[in-house]
Design a protein around this motif. Structure first.
Motif, PDB file in Angstrom:
ATOM      1  N   GLN A  37       0.818  -1.223   0.000  1.00 39.47           N
ATOM      2  CA  GLN A  37       0.000   0.000   0.000  1.00 39.47           C
ATOM      3  C   GLN A  37       0.845   1.264   0.000  1.00 39.47           C
ATOM      4  O   GLN A  37       0.574   2.216  -0.718  1.00 39.47           O
ATOM      5  CB  GLN A  37      -0.923   0.008   1.236  1.00 39.47           C
ATOM      6  N   GLU A  38       1.898   1.208   0.830  1.00 38.39           N
ATOM      7  CA  GLU A  38       2.793   2.352   0.971  1.00 38.39           C
ATOM      8  C   GLU A  38       3.330   2.780  -0.398  1.00 38.39           C
ATOM      9  O   GLU A  38       3.381   3.960  -0.728  1.00 38.39           O
ATOM     10  CB  GLU A  38       3.956   1.872   1.845  1.00 38.39           C
ATOM     11  N   TYR A  39       3.715   1.779  -1.179  1.00 41.62           N
ATOM     12  CA  TYR A  39       4.277   2.042  -2.498  1.00 41.62           C
ATOM     13  C   TYR A  39       3.209   2.620  -3.428  1.00 41.62           C
ATOM     14  O   TYR A  39       3.476   3.531  -4.207  1.00 41.62           O
ATOM     15  CB  TYR A  39       4.841   0.744  -3.077  1.00 41.62           C
ATOM     16  N   LYS A  40       2.000   2.109  -3.297  1.00 39.53           N
ATOM     17  CA  LYS A  40       0.920   2.620  -4.153  1.00 39.53           C
ATOM     18  C   LYS A  40       0.635   4.096  -3.870  1.00 39.53           C
ATOM     19  O   LYS A  40       0.388   4.873  -4.783  1.00 39.53           O
ATOM     20  CB  LYS A  40      -0.356   1.794  -3.956  1.00 39.53           C
ATOM     21  N   GLN A  41       0.714   4.452  -2.574  1.00 39.95           N
ATOM     22  CA  GLN A  41       0.498   5.863  -2.220  1.00 39.95           C
ATOM     23  C   GLN A  41       1.595   6.733  -2.809  1.00 39.95           C
ATOM     24  O   GLN A  41       1.353   7.826  -3.317  1.00 39.95           O
ATOM     25  CB  GLN A  41       0.507   6.025  -0.699  1.00 39.95           C
ATOM     26  N   TYR A  42       2.814   6.179  -2.765  1.00 38.09           N
ATOM     27  CA  TYR A  42       3.967   6.913  -3.277  1.00 38.09           C
ATOM     28  C   TYR A  42       3.821   7.151  -4.789  1.00 38.09           C
ATOM     29  O   TYR A  42       4.071   8.249  -5.289  1.00 38.09           O
ATOM     30  CB  TYR A  42       5.213   6.082  -2.937  1.00 38.09           C
ATOM     31  N   HIS A  46      12.207   6.897 -14.790  1.00 33.20           N
ATOM     32  CA  HIS A  46      11.798   7.397 -16.107  1.00 33.20           C
ATOM     33  C   HIS A  46      10.309   7.218 -16.405  1.00 33.20           C
ATOM     34  O   HIS A  46       9.805   7.833 -17.337  1.00 33.20           O
ATOM     35  CB  HIS A  46      12.643   6.753 -17.209  1.00 33.20           C
ATOM     36  N   ARG A  47       9.622   6.371 -15.641  1.00 30.60           N
ATOM     37  CA  ARG A  47       8.172   6.272 -15.841  1.00 30.60           C
ATOM     38  C   ARG A  47       7.512   7.622 -15.589  1.00 30.60           C
ATOM     39  O   ARG A  47       6.524   7.979 -16.217  1.00 30.60           O
ATOM     40  CB  ARG A  47       7.575   5.253 -14.865  1.00 30.60           C
ATOM     41  N   PHE A  48       8.086   8.388 -14.631  1.00 33.13           N
ATOM     42  CA  PHE A  48       7.519   9.704 -14.296  1.00 33.13           C
ATOM     43  C   PHE A  48       8.387  10.837 -14.802  1.00 33.13           C
ATOM     44  O   PHE A  48       7.910  11.928 -15.068  1.00 33.13           O
ATOM     45  CB  PHE A  48       7.328   9.812 -12.787  1.00 33.13           C
ATOM     46  N   LEU A  49       9.701  10.551 -14.927  1.00 28.87           N
ATOM     47  CA  LEU A  49      10.624  11.593 -15.368  1.00 28.87           C
ATOM     48  C   LEU A  49      10.337  12.020 -16.805  1.00 28.87           C
ATOM     49  O   LEU A  49      10.410  13.208 -17.134  1.00 28.87           O
ATOM     50  CB  LEU A  49      12.062  11.069 -15.233  1.00 28.87           C
ATOM     51  N   ILE A  50       9.986  11.046 -17.663  1.00 24.35           N
ATOM     52  CA  ILE A  50       9.741  11.394 -19.073  1.00 24.35           C
ATOM     53  C   ILE A  50       8.514  12.311 -19.208  1.00 24.35           C
ATOM     54  O   ILE A  50       8.649  13.428 -19.715  1.00 24.35           O
ATOM     55  CB  ILE A  50       9.636  10.116 -19.942  1.00 24.35           C
ATOM     56  N   PRO A  51       7.333  11.910 -18.707  1.00 25.56           N
ATOM     57  CA  PRO A  51       6.207  12.861 -18.802  1.00 25.56           C
ATOM     58  C   PRO A  51       6.443  14.131 -17.975  1.00 25.56           C
ATOM     59  O   PRO A  51       6.104  15.234 -18.412  1.00 25.56           O
ATOM     60  CB  PRO A  51       5.016  12.076 -18.265  1.00 25.56           C
ATOM     61  N   GLY A  52       7.067  13.972 -16.786  1.00 23.44           N
ATOM     62  CA  GLY A  52       7.299  15.130 -15.921  1.00 23.44           C
ATOM     63  C   GLY A  52       8.169  16.185 -16.586  1.00 23.44           C
ATOM     64  O   GLY A  52       7.873  17.383 -16.517  1.00 23.44           O
ATOM     65  N   GLY A  99       0.974   7.183  -6.342  1.00 21.80           N
ATOM     66  CA  GLY A  99      -0.154   8.103  -6.463  1.00 21.80           C
ATOM     67  C   GLY A  99       0.294   9.554  -6.359  1.00 21.80           C
ATOM     68  O   GLY A  99      -0.188  10.428  -7.076  1.00 21.80           O
ATOM     69  N   LYS A 100       1.267   9.799  -5.468  1.00 21.78           N
ATOM     70  CA  LYS A 100       1.778  11.157  -5.265  1.00 21.78           C
ATOM     71  C   LYS A 100       2.446  11.674  -6.544  1.00 21.78           C
ATOM     72  O   LYS A 100       2.242  12.814  -6.950  1.00 21.78           O
ATOM     73  CB  LYS A 100       2.788  11.152  -4.107  1.00 21.78           C
ATOM     74  N   LYS A 101       3.209  10.783  -7.179  1.00 19.24           N
ATOM     75  CA  LYS A 101       3.889  11.203  -8.415  1.00 19.24           C
ATOM     76  C   LYS A 101       2.885  11.496  -9.521  1.00 19.24           C
ATOM     77  O   LYS A 101       3.038  12.448 -10.274  1.00 19.24           O
ATOM     78  CB  LYS A 101       4.849  10.109  -8.884  1.00 19.24           C
ATOM     79  N   ILE A 102       1.833  10.665  -9.576  1.00 23.31           N
ATOM     80  CA  ILE A 102       0.808  10.905 -10.596  1.00 23.31           C
ATOM     81  C   ILE A 102       0.117  12.233 -10.328  1.00 23.31           C
ATOM     82  O   ILE A 102      -0.169  12.988 -11.251  1.00 23.31           O
ATOM     83  CB  ILE A 102      -0.190   9.716 -10.648  1.00 23.31           C
ATOM     84  N   ARG A 119      14.012  15.994 -12.028  1.00 24.14           N
ATOM     85  CA  ARG A 119      14.686  14.968 -11.218  1.00 24.14           C
ATOM     86  C   ARG A 119      14.612  15.318  -9.742  1.00 24.14           C
ATOM     87  O   ARG A 119      14.418  14.471  -8.893  1.00 24.14           O
ATOM     88  CB  ARG A 119      16.164  14.865 -11.619  1.00 24.14           C
ATOM     89  N   ARG A 120      14.785  16.610  -9.437  1.00 32.30           N
ATOM     90  CA  ARG A 120      14.740  17.030  -8.034  1.00 32.30           C
ATOM     91  C   ARG A 120      13.338  16.849  -7.456  1.00 32.30           C
ATOM     92  O   ARG A 120      13.175  16.511  -6.302  1.00 32.30           O
ATOM     93  CB  ARG A 120      15.151  18.496  -7.900  1.00 32.30           C
ATOM     94  N   LEU A 121      12.346  17.109  -8.279  1.00 35.80           N
ATOM     95  CA  LEU A 121      10.973  17.053  -7.790  1.00 35.80           C
ATOM     96  C   LEU A 121      10.431  15.626  -7.704  1.00 35.80           C
ATOM     97  O   LEU A 121       9.845  15.249  -6.690  1.00 35.80           O
ATOM     98  CB  LEU A 121      10.091  17.905  -8.713  1.00 35.80           C
ATOM     99  N   ILE A 122      10.635  14.832  -8.752  1.00 27.04           N
ATOM    100  CA  ILE A 122      10.010  13.490  -8.711  1.00 27.04           C
ATOM    101  C   ILE A 122      10.992  12.335  -8.879  1.00 27.04           C
ATOM    102  O   ILE A 122      10.573  11.191  -9.014  1.00 27.04           O
ATOM    103  CB  ILE A 122       8.844  13.343  -9.718  1.00 27.04           C
TER     104      ILE A 122
END
Lengths: 250, 356
Positions: free
Chosen positions: B10-15, B301-307, B17-20, B294-297
């Motif tokens: 669950q902890e990981y899912k929340q994490y 690369h799953r989040f870095l590319i769209p971010g 979720g935060k990036k999304i 990179r500093r923010l998220i």
């Protein structure tokens, strides 16, 4: 037999690095590859992992010749823990999740997450789960690397000097962890090591390399001071400590 | 070996979720900035009028023309080009394992500038218009663009050939990219020295990156290239994460590191070349936006590319709007603003200790 290496030879450009290497590894066994610096221990691991192609000879996992498999298929059979791994701003969970890459099709599945979760619990890494690996100590990072290799669900684990940059406590922790892992998951491990006494304590069998050739492949009981002196070129004595041989330089 | 506890962390899912959530906030912010950007300029249009016009209701013909013919293509170009430059930077930094890799540091912009100067000098594409700001125009923009693009590809090709001769090591790629940049810079200076006034002005004018150069057709071209590249990059997101862990580890995970490296460089370079050839040189987006993201998220690369895409869009559209307002009714080329905004952020990152 988990792994068979037969008549392996590797040349770098025109220079011979390894030749006539043949040995095998049994299930649930830790085999240590030993020898002086530059003798080709890491090269041998890379040949076994098909990262580099040997000039001749075969490496077989459970009777299957690795040279006939793709990189991805090899990665399903062999988990590799490199001597140096770069740290990026990735959480331990995501870094371990990387080990599921050989099994991924389009992305991660619920099963991948559940496997990573199980291995984290088993190796007692819960506290590290959401920490970034670039903020971890060497020992913690090494455990994450081992966990990543385990979630690959391989038959064989290869570890290149897993304890080289760790303190005594962490060295023992990592080697004990490895012992537990191979017993519980019915895998075998091949490790390269410099610390002879640590190897004699935790590995089951030993391959000694000298000048690119195999000098000996034996278990703990066959280690003699002549063998060690010949391999490392240093006069030594061997003492017994609780049933384990201890090598002390003269 | 069988592992699975059928439990979901669950902890990981929340994490995750935060990036999304970060990404959704980023997308919303860029939409807001897009609308603000359309409303602001030499002629200011109320936000409500912008919204009505965008959904197809004509409030006034004048606003209609300004929005559909000028503001919207320019603002959308800023969004798309910013995303493209930033994501190229992310991929270059990852496959070259170097925090300084970006379209500019790897010499692509210098190659493009030389291509444009070459076209002005030898293909006679620079002429003088009557008067006023922007007096120098490029008489045949397509030839100039094509020439800039061709020289970008030549530069990329040389870098890839040199590095494949030397076992595709990232260091060789970075260093040969820097060297190519200097060669093209020297060659451009050489041409400029022998150019007449008008040619010189055209050459210099071309290098000022400006989103206003794009109309709907250029926007369509950049968008389609971005879309294809993004799909390719996103498909390789795990490969880039693996390469971040080191070449040996990536190979052990079954990644064909050499192929991912060359293909990544090629796709990122082609996309950058198209953007730079059409708009001119827009600095720092490709270097700074990946680092900010990179500093923010983090480096995943799953989040870095769209971010990074979103960060690139936000930085370029804000700079573009600022450039339009700063000396209104005249407009500055956006490249001047991005460098002014980008350089201090970059110095901040160096001082704080940058992460790749």
């Amino acid at each position: 037999m988990m792994l068979d290496v037969k008549d392996l030879r590797f040349d770098y450009r025109s220079e011979n690095v390894l030749k006539d290497i043949s040995f095998h590894v049994h299930p649930k066994e830790i085999l240590a590859i030993m020898g002086p610096n530059g003798v080709g221990k890491t090269t041998l691991l890379r040949c076994i992992n098909a990262i580099i192609k040997p000039k001749s000879g075969v490496v077989m996992v459970k009777g299957q010749d690795l040279s006939t498999l793709s990189l991805k298929e090899v990665a399903k059979k062999i988990g590799y823990v490199a001597q140096y791994s770069e740290s990026s701003r990735l959480t331990a969970f995501d870094a371990i999740l990387l080990g599921r890459m050989p099994h991924m099709k389009w992305g991660i599945s619920a099963q991948d997450l559940s496997i990573v979760n199980a291995v984290i619990k088993q190796l007692n890494l819960q506290k590290l789960t959401l920490r970034y690996i670039d903020e971890m100590s060497g020992g913690e990072r090494q455990k994450v690397s081992i966990a990543r290799a385990i979630v690959q669900e391989p038959e064989i684990l290869l570890l290149d000097e897993p304890t080289s940059s760790l303190d005594l406590k962490n060295q023992i922790e990592i080697l004990k962890l490895l012992q537990t892992v191979i017993k519980e998951h019915t895998v075998s491990a091949i490790i390269t090591m410099h610390d002879i006494n640590m190897a004699l304590r935790y590995a089951d069998r030993f391959v000694f390399l000298k000048h690119g050739k195999m000098s000996a492949c034996c278990d703990r009981t066959s280690i003699t001071k002549d063998l060690i002196s010949d391999i490392y070129g240093v006069a030594v004595s061997i003492y017994d400590h609780n049933g384990y041989p201890v090598v002390v330089p003269e | 070996m069988h592992l699975s506890d059928q439990e979901f962390p669950q902890e990981y899912k929340q994490y995750i979720g935060k990036k999304i959530t970060y990404i959704i906030i980023g997308i919303s912010l860029s939409i807001v900035l897009l609308i603000i950007s359309i409303s602001l300029g030499a002629v200011s249009i109320p936000i409500t009028e912008v919204l009505y016009t965008l959904v197809g209701k004509t409030i006034s013909t004048k606003s209609d023309i300004i929005i559909w013919n000028i503001r919207l293509p320019q603002s959308l170009t800023a969004i798309v080009a910013g995303a493209g430059l930033a994501v190229s930077g992310v991929v270059m930094q990852s496959v070259l394992r170097n925090p300084l890799a970006s379209p500019i540091t790897l010499g692509l912009s210098h190659a493009a500038a030389f291509g444009a100067a070459f076209s002005v000098m030898f293909l006679k594409t620079g002429v003088m218009k009557a008067s006023g700001p922007g007096a120098i125009i490029i008489s045949n923009p397509y030839t100039t663009t094509l020439s800039a693009f061709v020289f970008c590809l030549i530069s990329t090709g040389v870098v890839l050939i040199i590095s494949s001769l030397r076992r595709t090591s990232p260091e060789v790629m970075v260093l040969s990219g820097v060297a190519m940049g200097w060669i093209f810079m020297a060659a451009t200076l050489f041409l400029q020295f022998f150019a007449d006034d008008i040619q010189l002005a055209s050459m210099v004018f071309w290098t000022f990156g400006d989103t206003a150069r794009a109309s709907w057709s250029e926007l369509a071209l950049i968008s389609s290239v971005l879309l294809v590249s993004m799909v390719y990059f996103f498909f390789n997101r795990w490969n880039y994460n693996a390469i971040d862990a080191g070449d040996e580890t990536a190979k052990g995970l079954g990644v064909n590191v050499k192929r991912v490296r060359i293909a990544g460089m090629l796709v990122a370079s082609v996309m950058t070349s198209i953007i730079v050839a059409l708009l001119g040189i827009i600095g720092f987006i490709g270097l700074v936006c990946p680092h900010m993201t990179r500093r923010l998220i983090g480096d995943d690369h799953r989040f870095l590319i769209p971010g990074s895409c979103i960060a690139g869009s936000i930085l370029l559209i804000s700079s573009d709007t600022t450039a339009r307002l700063l000396i209104a009714p005249h407009t500055l080329p956006v490249a001047i603003i991005t460098s002014f905004l980008g350089a201090p952020v970059f110095i901040y990152l160096i001082v704080k200790g940058y992460r790749r």
